[in-house]
Design a protein around this motif. Structure first.
Motif, short mmCIF file in Angstrom:
data_model
loop_
_atom_site.label_atom_id
_atom_site.label_comp_id
_atom_site.label_asym_id
_atom_site.label_seq_id
_atom_site.Cartn_x
_atom_site.Cartn_y
_atom_site.Cartn_z
N ILE A 282 1.00 -1.26 -0.07
CA ILE A 282 -0.03 0.07 -0.10
C ILE A 282 0.95 1.16 -0.17
N ASP A 283 1.82 1.35 0.77
CA ASP A 283 2.83 2.37 0.82
C ASP A 283 3.56 2.80 -0.55
N ASN A 284 3.59 1.63 -1.23
CA ASN A 284 4.22 1.64 -2.49
C ASN A 284 3.33 2.07 -3.71
N GLY A 285 1.79 2.12 -3.21
CA GLY A 285 0.97 2.57 -4.43
C GLY A 285 -0.13 1.53 -5.00
N CYS A 286 -0.23 0.30 -4.26
CA CYS A 286 -1.04 -0.60 -4.69
C CYS A 286 -2.24 -0.06 -4.83
N ILE A 287 -3.23 -0.50 -5.68
CA ILE A 287 -4.85 0.00 -5.97
C ILE A 287 -5.85 -0.87 -5.08
N GLY A 288 -5.29 -2.22 -4.88
CA GLY A 288 -6.06 -3.32 -4.36
C GLY A 288 -5.43 -4.43 -3.93
N VAL A 289 -6.07 -5.51 -3.47
CA VAL A 289 -5.24 -6.55 -3.04
C VAL A 289 -5.93 -7.88 -3.05
N LEU A 290 -5.40 -9.12 -3.99
CA LEU A 290 -6.23 -10.31 -3.83
C LEU A 290 -5.27 -11.01 -2.66
N VAL A 291 -6.00 -11.85 -1.87
CA VAL A 291 -5.53 -12.52 -0.68
C VAL A 291 -5.75 -13.79 -0.84
N ASP A 292 -4.79 -14.60 -0.55
CA ASP A 292 -4.80 -16.29 -0.82
C ASP A 292 -5.29 -16.89 0.25
N GLY A 293 -6.69 -17.27 0.46
CA GLY A 293 -7.24 -18.11 1.44
C GLY A 293 -7.53 -17.59 2.87
N LYS A 294 -7.64 -16.06 2.93
CA LYS A 294 -7.94 -15.43 4.30
C LYS A 294 -8.66 -14.07 3.90
N ASP A 295 -9.57 -13.63 4.79
CA ASP A 295 -9.90 -12.38 4.75
C ASP A 295 -9.09 -11.22 5.64
N ILE A 296 -8.96 -10.08 4.98
CA ILE A 296 -8.06 -9.11 5.26
C ILE A 296 -8.68 -7.62 5.25
N GLU A 297 -8.64 -6.85 6.23
CA GLU A 297 -9.11 -5.56 6.25
C GLU A 297 -7.86 -4.72 6.12
N CYS A 298 -7.87 -3.59 5.12
CA CYS A 298 -6.89 -2.85 4.93
C CYS A 298 -7.40 -1.63 4.24
N SER A 299 -6.54 -0.54 4.06
CA SER A 299 -7.03 0.66 3.50
C SER A 299 -7.53 0.96 2.01
N VAL A 300 -7.14 -0.30 1.57
CA VAL A 300 -7.55 -0.63 -0.13
C VAL A 300 -8.42 -1.67 -0.26
N PRO A 301 -9.06 -1.71 -1.33
CA PRO A 301 -10.16 -2.92 -1.59
C PRO A 301 -9.18 -4.22 -1.53
N SER A 302 -9.77 -5.21 -1.06
CA SER A 302 -9.10 -6.49 -0.63
C SER A 302 -10.33 -7.55 -0.99
N ILE A 303 -9.81 -8.67 -1.88
CA ILE A 303 -10.59 -9.77 -2.25
C ILE A 303 -10.09 -11.10 -1.87
N ARG A 304 -10.73 -11.73 -1.06
CA ARG A 304 -10.28 -13.33 -0.77
C ARG A 304 -10.53 -14.27 -2.06
N ILE A 305 -9.37 -14.85 -2.39
CA ILE A 305 -9.74 -16.03 -3.44
C ILE A 305 -8.94 -17.21 -2.90
N ASP A 306 -9.70 -18.17 -2.71
CA ASP A 306 -9.05 -19.34 -2.23
C ASP A 306 -8.35 -20.10 -3.54
N ASN A 307 -7.27 -20.71 -3.02
CA ASN A 307 -6.35 -21.50 -4.17
C ASN A 307 -6.01 -20.42 -5.01
N LEU A 308 -5.57 -19.25 -4.57
CA LEU A 308 -5.26 -18.14 -5.44
C LEU A 308 -4.21 -18.46 -6.50
N ARG A 309 -3.04 -19.32 -5.93
CA ARG A 309 -2.09 -19.54 -6.91
C ARG A 309 -2.31 -20.24 -8.22
#
Length: 464
Positions: free
Chosen positions: A55-82
């Protein structure tokens, strides 16, 4: 490139969010403003630990592998993301698949073969790029791995299309093939150079390592296999390539060759020429490049004269001015043996002095083997640090010393800069110096620190 997250995730997962993504990144440190950060479960840490950095480096959002995350940009949980990485890459970089690709795999020779192919293509006015150990020229960035991550590769290929590049040559490491960094791509050629001991800390057995390399030669992945029949494993690679077109190359394709201090005088078919590269392994690498480019439809009259113009990539049996000092990336037993034997062949009346070490946090079994190779083939040896990483340098040295005979002319100088300076400044006229292990590298990793360091620069400065 700009794509709405809904479109990017089409066929992967529905989302009610809407924002534009301009890039994909697995690395919070190299992430660009506007990128979507993809946080995977790694071998030791979860990528979610680096979300704030992203986020500090300017990411617009986050896809997260297998867990729910709260942060200051939009985040989306996707299981088996790899498993969805290839689809994400293909969605955001759709033109990447339209470039012609050549992959080079093998323990040693990947970088040299890739660059020799590139040099031949340049001589034929075919615009090309190389992705591998020496970095990505389109963004002037050195890669951490031989083969970059899947998003870096797809992004580079998309850029190459925009730049009018016709062919890209990719160094395909065993790690990359196992980890799916090349998934979704199709290669017009897959080239096998050789298979010798390396990366057993990761693959555990040579069979696993062989099978990892073999993943390149699948009919859904590669259209043509070009195999080194001089390597003892060539029959395995020919067997697994049976469903696709195959060709082989060998030093025996040359009807004649003789070494001198500059390289070799060679005869190939009806052509006699000087190959300005030393080492029989470079004869093999040159033949691989020759067979690769000839398979694209070029005749000998056009192609063979270009072999006389080849030059080694940085840090690959690179000769420094004034004295007989050579820098080489050799960091495996086979590569080290080949480098020393090469100098014996081309400088038969000279003594060989060798400076080398072994990397920390890597295959420990090769250290004693490399000590034994040095002991049996070099006249004098300076053992020093390579990249010790988190290991105690003295322990690495002890492992190497287990292969050194007590009667050998050797010394231990832990500080690599001091070791190189000592070897360079005391080199006799009848000696050839090989500084092995780091080649082109411009950093040294000691503990958690990555420090600026270049064997080439240190040796050249010592000559002043």
């Amino acid at each position: 490139i700009k794509m709405d997250i809904k479109l990017l995730l089409s066929s992967i997962q529905n989302t009610s969010l809407s924002f534009d993504v301009t890039g994909l990144s697995l690395n919070s440190s190299t992430l660009q403003k506007g990128d979507l950060f993809v946080a995977l479960q790694g071998e030791q840490k979860h990528g979610s630990e680096f979300i704030n950095h992203a986020i500090d480096n300017g990411c617009i959002g986050v896809l997260v592998d297998g867990k729910d995350i709260e942060c200051s940009v939009p985040s989306i949980r996707i299981d088996n993301l790899r498993s969805y990485l290839p689809k994400l890459a293909q969605n955001l970089y759709p033109e990447a698949k339209n470039i012609k690709l050549i992959a080079v795999t093998g323990t040693n020779g990947k970088t040299s073969v890739s660059h020799f192919i590139s040099q031949l293509l340049n001589a034929l006015n075919i615009k090309n790029e190389v992705i591998g150990t020496l970095g990505l020229s389109h963004i002037d960035k050195k890669t951490i791995n031989t083969t970059p991550d899947i998003f870096t590769i797809y992004s580079a290929l998309q850029d190459y299309i925009d730049q009018g590049v016709e062919i890209a040559i990719i160094e395909a490491s065993s790690h990359a093939l196992i980890q799916g960094r090349l998934e979704g791509l199709s290669f017009i050629q897959g080239i096998f150079t050789n298979l010798t001991q390396d990366h057993l800390d990761y693959h555990k057995t040579m069979k696993n390592y062989q099978e990892a390399k073999g993943k390149l030669f699948n009919k859904s992945f590669t259209k043509k296999a070009i195999i080194n029949r001089d390597d003892e494993n060539h029959s395995y690679f020919l067997d697994i390539s049976s469903a696709i077109e195959t060709e082989t190359f060998s030093i025996d394709d040359l009807s004649y060759f003789k070494s001198n201090e500059q390289g070799f005088i060679c005869q190939l078919n009806s052509f006699v020429f000087e190959l300005p590269l030393i080492g029989s392994f470079n004869l093999s690498n040159a033949m691989a490049a020759y067979k690769s480019v000839k398979s694209l439809g070029y005749d000998d009259d056009t192609l063979i004269p270009k072999l006389a113009e080849l030059s080694p990539p940085p840090g690959r049996m690179q000769k420094l001015a004034k004295k007989n000092i050579w820098i080489d990336y050799a960091h495996t037993p086979d590569a080290l043996l080949n480098a020393v034997i090469t100098l014996q062949d081309h400088y038969p009346d000279y003594r060989i002095r060798l400076v080398f070490g072994c990397g920390g946090d890597r295959d420990k079994t090769k250290r004693q083997i490399m000590g034994k190779i040095a002991s049996e083939n070099a006249h004098s040896i300076v053992i020093t640090n390579d990249n010790p990483r988190s290991e105690e340098p003295e322990k690495i040295i002890d492992d190497i010393l287990a292969g050194i005979k007590v009667e050998n002319d050797f010394q231990v100088i832990l500080d690599r800069k001091k070791a190189i300076i000592s070897a360079v400044t005391t080199l006799d006229e009848n000696e050839v110096l090989l500084i092995a292990g780091k080649g082109h590298e411009t950093t040294q990793t000691i503990g958690s620190q990555i420090l600026p360091f270049s064997d080439i620069e240190v040796a050249l400065n010592a000559l002043i």
